[in-house]
Design a protein around this motif. Structure first.
Motif, PDB file in Angstrom:
ATOM      1  N   GLY A  59       5.965   8.033   9.566  1.00  0.00           N
ATOM      2  CA  GLY A  59       4.905   7.030   9.161  1.00  0.00           C
ATOM      3  C   GLY A  59       4.537   6.384  10.598  1.00  0.00           C
ATOM      4  O   GLY A  59       3.383   6.242  10.570  1.00  0.00           O
ATOM      5  N   SER A  60       5.326   6.106  11.199  1.00  0.00           N
ATOM      6  CA  SER A  60       4.969   5.619  12.513  1.00  0.00           C
ATOM      7  C   SER A  60       4.453   6.531  13.513  1.00  0.00           C
ATOM      8  O   SER A  60       3.279   6.374  14.037  1.00  0.00           O
ATOM      9  CB  SER A  60       6.329   5.159  13.367  1.00  0.00           C
ATOM     10  N   LEU A  63      -2.023   2.404   9.467  1.00  0.00           N
ATOM     11  CA  LEU A  63      -1.287   1.098   8.969  1.00  0.00           C
ATOM     12  C   LEU A  63       0.232   1.292   9.291  1.00  0.00           C
ATOM     13  O   LEU A  63       0.961   0.272   9.760  1.00  0.00           O
ATOM     14  CB  LEU A  63      -1.393   0.704   7.552  1.00  0.00           C
ATOM     15  N   SER A  64       0.770   2.279   8.654  1.00  0.00           N
ATOM     16  CA  SER A  64       2.251   2.577   9.079  1.00  0.00           C
ATOM     17  C   SER A  64       2.787   2.659  10.485  1.00  0.00           C
ATOM     18  O   SER A  64       3.744   2.197  10.764  1.00  0.00           O
ATOM     19  CB  SER A  64       2.710   3.726   8.182  1.00  0.00           C
ATOM     20  N   SER A  65       1.700   3.227  11.068  1.00  0.00           N
ATOM     21  CA  SER A  65       1.983   3.170  12.793  1.00  0.00           C
ATOM     22  C   SER A  65       2.152   1.778  13.410  1.00  0.00           C
ATOM     23  O   SER A  65       2.698   1.604  14.103  1.00  0.00           O
ATOM     24  CB  SER A  65       0.977   4.012  13.419  1.00  0.00           C
ATOM     25  N   ALA A  85       4.647   4.486  -0.392  1.00  0.00           N
ATOM     26  CA  ALA A  85       3.128   4.980  -0.453  1.00  0.00           C
ATOM     27  C   ALA A  85       3.090   6.147   0.557  1.00  0.00           C
ATOM     28  O   ALA A  85       2.293   7.123   0.115  1.00  0.00           O
ATOM     29  CB  ALA A  85       2.395   3.719   0.188  1.00  0.00           C
ATOM     30  N   ASN A  86       3.596   6.234   1.806  1.00  0.00           N
ATOM     31  CA  ASN A  86       3.391   7.132   2.447  1.00  0.00           C
ATOM     32  C   ASN A  86       3.936   8.600   2.109  1.00  0.00           C
ATOM     33  O   ASN A  86       3.313   9.636   2.506  1.00  0.00           O
ATOM     34  CB  ASN A  86       4.181   6.860   3.923  1.00  0.00           C
ATOM     35  N   LYS A  87       5.073   8.568   1.489  1.00  0.00           N
ATOM     36  CA  LYS A  87       5.508   9.877   0.752  1.00  0.00           C
ATOM     37  C   LYS A  87       4.381  10.557  -0.108  1.00  0.00           C
ATOM     38  O   LYS A  87       4.378  11.567  -0.002  1.00  0.00           O
ATOM     39  CB  LYS A  87       6.476   9.317  -0.189  1.00  0.00           C
ATOM     40  N   ILE A  88       3.432   9.778  -0.559  1.00  0.00           N
ATOM     41  CA  ILE A  88       2.398  10.375  -1.330  1.00  0.00           C
ATOM     42  C   ILE A  88       0.912  10.531  -0.249  1.00  0.00           C
ATOM     43  O   ILE A  88       0.394  11.567  -0.373  1.00  0.00           O
ATOM     44  CB  ILE A  88       2.062   9.422  -2.503  1.00  0.00           C
TER      45      ILE A  88
END
Ligand code: PHE
Ligand code: NA
Length: 450
Positions: free
Chosen positions: A23-24, A321-323, A174-177
């Protein structure tokens, strides 16, 4: 993550850690930055150098960061203080915290653009080509003083909120999806983009090198900076994430998955953007707006274009956002430990300061248009150049030298999960000699130090 001992958090599972690291890594760097930097640097030859940077420099240093973080169980600065007290290696951590400030400050601006485009598609504002074209629309938006600031603020508020509440676990879930969805969408869009008439030109641009490009020494520095930026490398983000990891997780597989996924994302994003660039007659070297100008053109040509626009910019904003969370986490983790601040206090103060630092970067596309440093065209590029092309590779250099030379080899091999294997020894060799030498050569030539 959950609080185990009340002081430091831990990932609940190996999957949580890999997802967070992915995600990062996957974010604006793969789509916005990769496409325009590749376009500016002539395509295929740049891409080749970029891939070499990932393999010979990036991958070994990802492993180095993971190993440091898991061993030290501390933040970017604290990890060095713990493993090598009183030694100058800690400079890598300090540079890392500075890089987090600088990168997130302009990252928030560009992510704000993505959120704005998402909302525009949502309300149907981009259903037809605007009067002055998609590039006129883009330039009009970013050169406005207030509008981009509002979206940047909104994005930063989300980022701060997540780090503040510590619901990073939610983001990983959430990132997993969302990440696979973004991957599928980028592949579908690449397929469609190829039908627009620019496929041949794009494939030639991306895969058949114009070797004369390699005579331009800037290309190497640009490729090195892109590799570090895209892999979230050289600033302790992966040290920080590794530090939330328990001992029983295996590192090399995780490092390889992160590097592979990030690189695939970038190349496929290239296959989505460049066919359209050539089909629409856009200059591949036109700069930081490339993706924001090209993609709306693609959606404009598609049946259900509005739906694709909504979906794409939503997923891109989520990836950003995850980054951004990982960037803020580097600085916040440091301030929490160093000054004994609460997580809430650190997120608000540090996040707020980073937002403020980003304000001039945003205004640099308008009222501050004349201001720039390091020979860059504007303020965002100036921030980006300093952090991504100088600080990150410099941090990476110090990290490679620390793990290669400053730490007992037998211990490093054990802590990395490689053990005393051929692969492990190759890794050490890359850290000791190859990666540092390459980074130094690129610095010396690209910065004209001699
Ligand atoms: N790797 C992220 C991207 O590609 C950006 C980033 C850089 C995140 C450095 C964390 C640290 O968008
Ligand atoms: Na990336």
């Amino acid at each position: 993550m959950s609080q185990l001992d009340g002081s430091r958090e831990q990932w609940n599972s190996r999957l949580g850690f890999i997802l967070a690291a992915m995600g990062s890594a996957v974010g604006l760097g793969n789509i916005w930055r990769f496409s325009y930097v590749t376009g500016e640097n002539g395509g295929a030859a740049f891409l080749l150098i970029y891939l070499l940077c990932i393999l010979l420099i990036g991958l070994p240093i990802i492993m180095a960061e993971f190993t440091i973080g898991r061993r030290a169980q501390s933040d970017a600065v604290g990890s060095f203080e713990k493993l090598a007290p009183g030694k100058p290696w800690v400079l890598a951590g300090i540079l890392g915290v500075a890089s987090a400030f600088i990168i997130l400050s302009f990252y928030g601006v560009v992510a704000g653009w993505s959120v704005f485009y998402f909302v525009q598609y949502l309300i149907g504002g981009l259903n037809a080509s605007p009067a002055d074209g998609f590039d006129g629309f883009f330039v009009g938006f970013i050169s406005n003083s207030w509008q981009p600031l509002i979206w940047q603020f909104l994005f930063m508020a989300f980022t701060i909120g997540i780090v503040f509440v510590g619901v990073k676990k939610g983001i990983e879930r959430a990132n997993k999806i969302l990440m696979p969805l973004l991957a599928i969408l980028v592949i579908v869009l690449a397929g469609y983009s190829m039908t627009l008439g620019g496929a041949q030109d794009a494939l030639a641009f991306l895969f058949s090198p114009d070797w004369s490009v390699l005579g331009d020494l800037d290309v190497y520095l640009a490729a090195l900076g892109q590799a570090f930026f895209s892999l979230s490398l050289g600033m302790g983000a992966l040290i920080t994430y590794g530090s939330y990891l328990k001992k029983e997780h295996k590192l090399p597989g995780a490092a390889a998955s992160v590097a592979t996924l990030d690189t695939l994302f970038a190349v496929i994003a290239g296959l989505m953007i460049f066919p359209a660039v050539f089909a629409f007659g856009i200059d591949p070297g036109s700069g930081a707006g490339l993706a924001f100008i090209t993609l709306p053109g693609i959606f404009d040509n598609m049946a259900l274009g509005q739906m694709y626009g909504i979906l794409f910019f939503f997923l891109l904003s989520a990836a950003a956002l995850s980054s951004a969370v990982s960037l803020l986490e580097v600085a916040v983790a440091y301030f929490i430990r160093k000054f004994d601040w609460s997580r809430k206090k650190a997120s608000l103060i540090i996040g707020g300061l980073i937002f403020l630092l980003g304000v001039p970067a945003s205004l640099g596309n308008g009222v501050l248009g004349g201001v720039s440093f390091f020979g860059q065209p504007d303020l965002i590029d100036s921030y980006d150049f300093l952090a991504s092309n100088i600080f990150l590779p410099l941090g990476g250099l110090i990290i490679a030298l620390f793990v290669g030379w400053g730490w007992k080899k037998a211990e490093v091999l054990k802590e990395s999960d490689f053990g005393n294997t051929g692969l492990g020894n190759t890794w050490i060799f890359l850290l000791r000699i190859v990666a540092p030498a390459l980074i130094l050569i690129v610095f010396i030539t690209g910065l004209g130090i001699f």
